[in-house]
Design a protein around this motif. Structure first.
Motif, mmCIF file in Angstrom:
data_model
loop_
_atom_site.group_PDB
_atom_site.id
_atom_site.type_symbol
_atom_site.label_atom_id
_atom_site.label_comp_id
_atom_site.label_asym_id
_atom_site.label_seq_id
_atom_site.Cartn_x
_atom_site.Cartn_y
_atom_site.Cartn_z
ATOM 1 N N GLN A 455 0.848 -1.187 0.000
ATOM 2 C CA GLN A 455 0.000 0.000 0.000
ATOM 3 C C GLN A 455 0.884 1.237 0.000
ATOM 4 N N PRO A 456 0.582 2.228 -0.843
ATOM 5 C CA PRO A 456 1.431 3.431 -0.880
ATOM 6 C C PRO A 456 1.396 4.156 0.458
ATOM 7 N N PRO A 457 2.459 4.852 0.807
ATOM 8 C CA PRO A 457 2.471 5.596 2.069
ATOM 9 C C PRO A 457 1.492 6.770 2.015
ATOM 10 N N THR A 458 1.002 7.133 3.171
ATOM 11 C CA THR A 458 0.098 8.282 3.265
ATOM 12 C C THR A 458 0.879 9.583 3.296
ATOM 13 N N TYR A 459 2.048 9.546 3.933
ATOM 14 C CA TYR A 459 2.895 10.734 4.041
ATOM 15 C C TYR A 459 4.306 10.375 3.548
ATOM 16 N N VAL A 460 4.948 11.356 2.969
ATOM 17 C CA VAL A 460 6.336 11.212 2.532
ATOM 18 C C VAL A 460 7.080 12.479 2.912
ATOM 19 N N ARG A 461 8.297 12.299 3.422
ATOM 20 C CA ARG A 461 9.180 13.427 3.717
ATOM 21 C C ARG A 461 10.609 13.022 3.377
ATOM 22 N N ALA A 462 11.534 13.963 3.485
ATOM 23 C CA ALA A 462 12.938 13.685 3.169
ATOM 24 C C ALA A 462 13.828 14.404 4.155
ATOM 25 N N GLN A 463 14.903 13.724 4.568
ATOM 26 C CA GLN A 463 15.890 14.270 5.488
ATOM 27 C C GLN A 463 17.245 14.323 4.787
ATOM 28 N N ARG A 464 18.049 15.305 5.185
ATOM 29 C CA ARG A 464 19.403 15.414 4.652
ATOM 30 C C ARG A 464 20.398 14.951 5.715
ATOM 31 N N TYR A 465 21.308 14.053 5.295
ATOM 32 C CA TYR A 465 22.351 13.522 6.174
ATOM 33 C C TYR A 465 23.707 13.800 5.543
ATOM 34 N N LYS A 466 24.724 13.642 6.362
ATOM 35 C CA LYS A 466 26.098 13.600 5.873
ATOM 36 C C LYS A 466 26.691 12.238 6.200
ATOM 37 N N TYR A 467 27.311 11.636 5.189
ATOM 38 C CA TYR A 467 27.845 10.284 5.310
ATOM 39 C C TYR A 467 29.372 10.324 5.248
ATOM 40 N N TRP A 468 30.002 9.450 6.028
ATOM 41 C CA TRP A 468 31.437 9.202 5.961
ATOM 42 C C TRP A 468 31.658 7.684 5.936
ATOM 43 N N GLY A 476 30.827 -4.578 10.473
ATOM 44 C CA GLY A 476 29.373 -4.485 10.390
ATOM 45 C C GLY A 476 28.847 -3.164 9.872
ATOM 46 N N GLN A 477 29.679 -2.148 9.754
ATOM 47 C CA GLN A 477 29.214 -0.852 9.274
ATOM 48 C C GLN A 477 30.169 -0.330 8.216
ATOM 49 N N TRP A 478 29.579 0.087 7.108
ATOM 50 C CA TRP A 478 30.365 0.695 6.032
ATOM 51 C C TRP A 478 30.357 2.215 6.120
ATOM 52 N N TRP A 479 29.289 2.754 6.704
ATOM 53 C CA TRP A 479 29.119 4.199 6.735
ATOM 54 C C TRP A 479 28.888 4.682 8.171
ATOM 55 N N ARG A 480 29.195 5.934 8.371
ATOM 56 C CA ARG A 480 28.767 6.685 9.554
ATOM 57 C C ARG A 480 28.026 7.903 9.039
ATOM 58 N N ARG A 481 26.930 8.275 9.675
ATOM 59 C CA ARG A 481 26.149 9.403 9.183
ATOM 60 C C ARG A 481 25.688 10.291 10.327
ATOM 61 N N GLN A 482 25.346 11.528 9.945
ATOM 62 C CA GLN A 482 24.895 12.526 10.928
ATOM 63 C C GLN A 482 23.757 13.328 10.304
ATOM 64 N N TRP A 483 22.669 13.475 11.053
ATOM 65 C CA TRP A 483 21.520 14.228 10.557
ATOM 66 C C TRP A 483 21.873 15.709 10.461
ATOM 67 N N VAL A 484 21.448 16.345 9.382
ATOM 68 C CA VAL A 484 21.744 17.762 9.161
ATOM 69 C C VAL A 484 20.486 18.607 9.284
ATOM 70 N N GLU A 485 19.463 18.325 8.451
ATOM 71 C CA GLU A 485 18.251 19.118 8.467
ATOM 72 C C GLU A 485 17.156 18.387 7.698
ATOM 73 N N GLU A 486 15.952 18.939 7.807
ATOM 74 C CA GLU A 486 14.852 18.412 7.007
ATOM 75 C C GLU A 486 14.971 18.959 5.587
ATOM 76 N N PHE A 487 14.935 18.056 4.611
ATOM 77 C CA PHE A 487 15.112 18.460 3.214
ATOM 78 C C PHE A 487 13.777 18.766 2.544
ATOM 79 N N PHE A 488 12.751 17.959 2.809
ATOM 80 C CA PHE A 488 11.437 18.141 2.198
ATOM 81 C C PHE A 488 10.396 17.913 3.287
ATOM 82 N N PRO A 489 9.414 18.810 3.426
ATOM 83 C CA PRO A 489 8.454 18.678 4.525
ATOM 84 C C PRO A 489 7.502 17.501 4.304
ATOM 85 N N PRO A 490 6.891 16.998 5.372
ATOM 86 C CA PRO A 490 5.917 15.911 5.219
ATOM 87 C C PRO A 490 4.701 16.385 4.422
#
Length: 613
Positions: A455-468, A476-490
């Protein structure tokens, strides 16, 4: 000319391989990118505006204008064009007879047609490669054969164009091009060929040394990394934000931005004059060869060829100066206005364009990435993971070459700025809320791997991260990431914010696509091919094509006719000069005979006996 036959054929096969992978990779993504339910439907780009047929074709040069004549819409025409282009490129890769100027012209026209409706997904870097590479391929096919004929005619007329075979076979391609050098004995030619090879190696070594010196590069053999001393590569704020880094603090700066700009201003214009001098030398060499052609008809034909190809070469060189000068604004402004006008006239044909690295590489302070999330209630969010771009920190980066995942690639570009700089992203959110299968297959080809496949989602949003990348040794981990900001509102379907963005970017469907008859045989054939290939992931399909080409080439090598190297050498060896001179002399008249007398024939004398002991 035999020495250039092998590299010429290898280059043409390489161009055919580029077209093969470009068409095949594009074909797998057409429904999700350009279909009626895709992110940017291709039908919006080809709307008649009351212009004449030829003017319309010149402004938007694409064969897809003729798709309605076949009963196809624009997306179906693009599928047909991609399939035919891939088959034609496969034929040129495998069959020598198909490496013809007309075949490469059709490949160029087909990919240019796709480029015209490709919009943002075909406007960056790698998609330009087939259009750029096809121009030198046409030069190889069109210019080299006349040059070979000119050389052959000049060889019959004089000894100056006689192919030199005194140098070793490995060094013949490096023999000096000056005509006077052909009159030298054998050992100076070998010496000059060896010196030219050593000079090339020395130049490459100096370039490598200069690059490491200017950018302050150091190799850490223990960690198998390369460190840079330049200050721009080591911003302190970004290092603190990123946490521990493998790179060492910069002890010094190799050069400043002002010094680099001054260096560009110093070398850009001289390199243009150097290219013009090299082109002038080649034209004069071709003109010199033309003067040695015997016979007025052959000379006239050679003059026509030289005029056409010489004019085209000068025009292409002049056009290429405009994008070449983009890297230095002052030189670009001082460039001849005629070059700017000529470039503007043919710019939409993509004969020449700029290509270069970023002056400041992104990702040094963390690779920016956009992560989409979906929800049914607006409180519990689930990440939507893509097949190729970074997302899940525990998943290793996949190997996708030679496939070009265009949506994943544009997601990285979108992360470099706000979402309003990437209007297509709003259309992507709309298609996910609508649950359009062609778009979902761009994200996950395997339906159960998509978290909202039922079933398609009712809400969609997007977040911006930075990856290393995670430090070496971390399991067990290839990446490390940190949240930056909201990219697209819900947003959800019918949300005022979403509707306003769609109206702002002109992405609303003002009129539904016209339904075309599915009983068309061509439409049914395209649907059947799509059904057979859709279960395969794009990298698997492209690697399967590559394996098929390799297997066919091995079979051709094993079952094809074999000829010894000595036979090949005899085949391409020119006739001795004595035979050429004897053939050029008119035949002496036969002696007249009468019934009363008969001229006795002179007996052939036996060879003199050798010394006896």
């Amino acid at each position: 000319m035999a020495g250039s036959r092998l590299p010429r054929q290898l280059f043409l096969q390489g161009v055919a391989a580029v077209f093969l992978f470009a068409f095949a990779s594009l074909y797998t993504q057409i429904p999700g990118l350009y279909g009626p339910e895709g992110i940017l439907p291709a039908r919006r780009t080809l709307r008649p505006q009351g212009k004449g047929r030829w003017k319309q074709l010149w402004e938007t040069p694409t064969l897809l204008w003729e798709a309605p004549l076949l009963g196809l819409d624009t997306a179906q025409g693009l599928e047909l064009l991609s399939l035919l282009g891939a088959l034609l490129a496969l034929g040129a890769l495998l069959l020598h007879q198909l490496r013809h100027p007309l075949v490469y012209l059709l490949l160029w026209a087909s990919y240019l047609s796709a480029y015209q409706v490709g919009q943002v997904f075909l406007y960056f870097q790698c998609p330009h490669l087939p259009l750029r590479d096809s121009v030198p391929a046409h030069a190889c096919l069109l210019v080299c054969p006349p040059a070979a004929r000119l050389a052959a005619q000049a060889q019959r007329g004089g000894h100056l164009c006689h192919r030199d075979r005194s140098a070793p076979s490995v060094l013949r391609s490096h023999s000096p091009p000056a005509p006077g050098c052909l009159l030298l004995p054998a050992w100076p030619k070998v010496l000059l060929a060896v010196l030219s090879l050593l000079l090339e190696l020395a130049v490459y070594g100096l370039l490598a040394y200069g690059t490491g010196r200017c950018f302050g590069l150091e190799v850490d053999w223990k960690q198998r990394t390369v460190h840079s001393k330049t200050s721009e590569c080591q911003p302190g704020a970004q290092r603190a934000e990123a946490g521990p880094s493998l790179l060492t603090p910069p002890p010094s700066t190799a050069f400043t931005f002002h010094q680099f700009s001054q260096w560009l201003k110093t070398v850009t214009l001289p390199t243009m004059w150097l290219g013009a001098a090299s082109l002038a030398w080649e034209l004069l060499t071709a003109l010199w060869r033309w003067t040695h052609v015997r016979g007025w008809l052959q000379k006239f034909c050679a003059a026509v060829q030289l005029s056409i190809f010489g004019t085209a070469t000068v025009a292409l060189f002049t056009v290429s100066l405009v994008p070449y000068s983009y890297m230095e604004p002052s030189t670009h402004g001082r460039l001849w206005t005629g070059a700017h006008r000529l470039f503007g006239t043919v710019e939409h044909l993509q004969l020449a364009n700029s290509y270069g690295l970023f002056r400041r590489m992104t990702g040094l302070g963390g690779r920016p990435e956009v992560v989409l999330e979906g929800s049914y209630d607006g409180h519990h969010w689930t990440e939507i993971e893509f097949m190729y771009k970074p997302g899940n920190v525990s998943r290793a980066p996949p190997i996708v070459a030679p496939h070009q995942p265009r949506l994943d690639w544009q997601m990285w570009f979108a992360a470099l700025g706000p979402h309003t700089h990437s209007p297509w992203f709003t259309s992507l959110v709309l298609r996910l809320l609508q649950g359009k299968e062609p778009v979902i297959r761009l994200i996950q080809n395997h339906a159960p791997s998509y978290p909202f496949h039922q079933q398609p989602p009712t809400y969609v949003r997007a977040q911006r991260y930075k990856y290393w990348f995670s430090p070496p040794g971390e399991q067990g981990q290839w990446w490390r990431r940190q949240w930056v900001e909201e990219f697209f509102p819900p947003v959800s379907l019918g949300d005022p914010t979403l509707d306003a963005l769609l109206r702002q970017f002109g992405l609303q469907d003002k009129s539904p696509p016209r339904a075309r008859s599915s009983s068309n045989a061509l439409t049914q054939a395209l649907h059947w091919v799509r059904k057979q290939l859709s279960p395969l992931e794009a990298p698997v399909l492209l690697w399967g094509l590559l394996g098929t080409v390799g297997a066919i080439r091995v079979t051709q090598a094993l079952l094809g006719p074999r000829s010894s190297p000595r036979a090949k050498e005899e085949k391409h060896r020119p006739a001795p000069r004595e035979h050429v001179v004897a053939a050029s002399k008119p035949a002496s008249p036969a002696p007249s005979t009468s019934s009363g007398s008969q001229t006795p024939r002179r007996k052939k004398q036996p060879p003199p006996a050798g010394p006896t002991s």
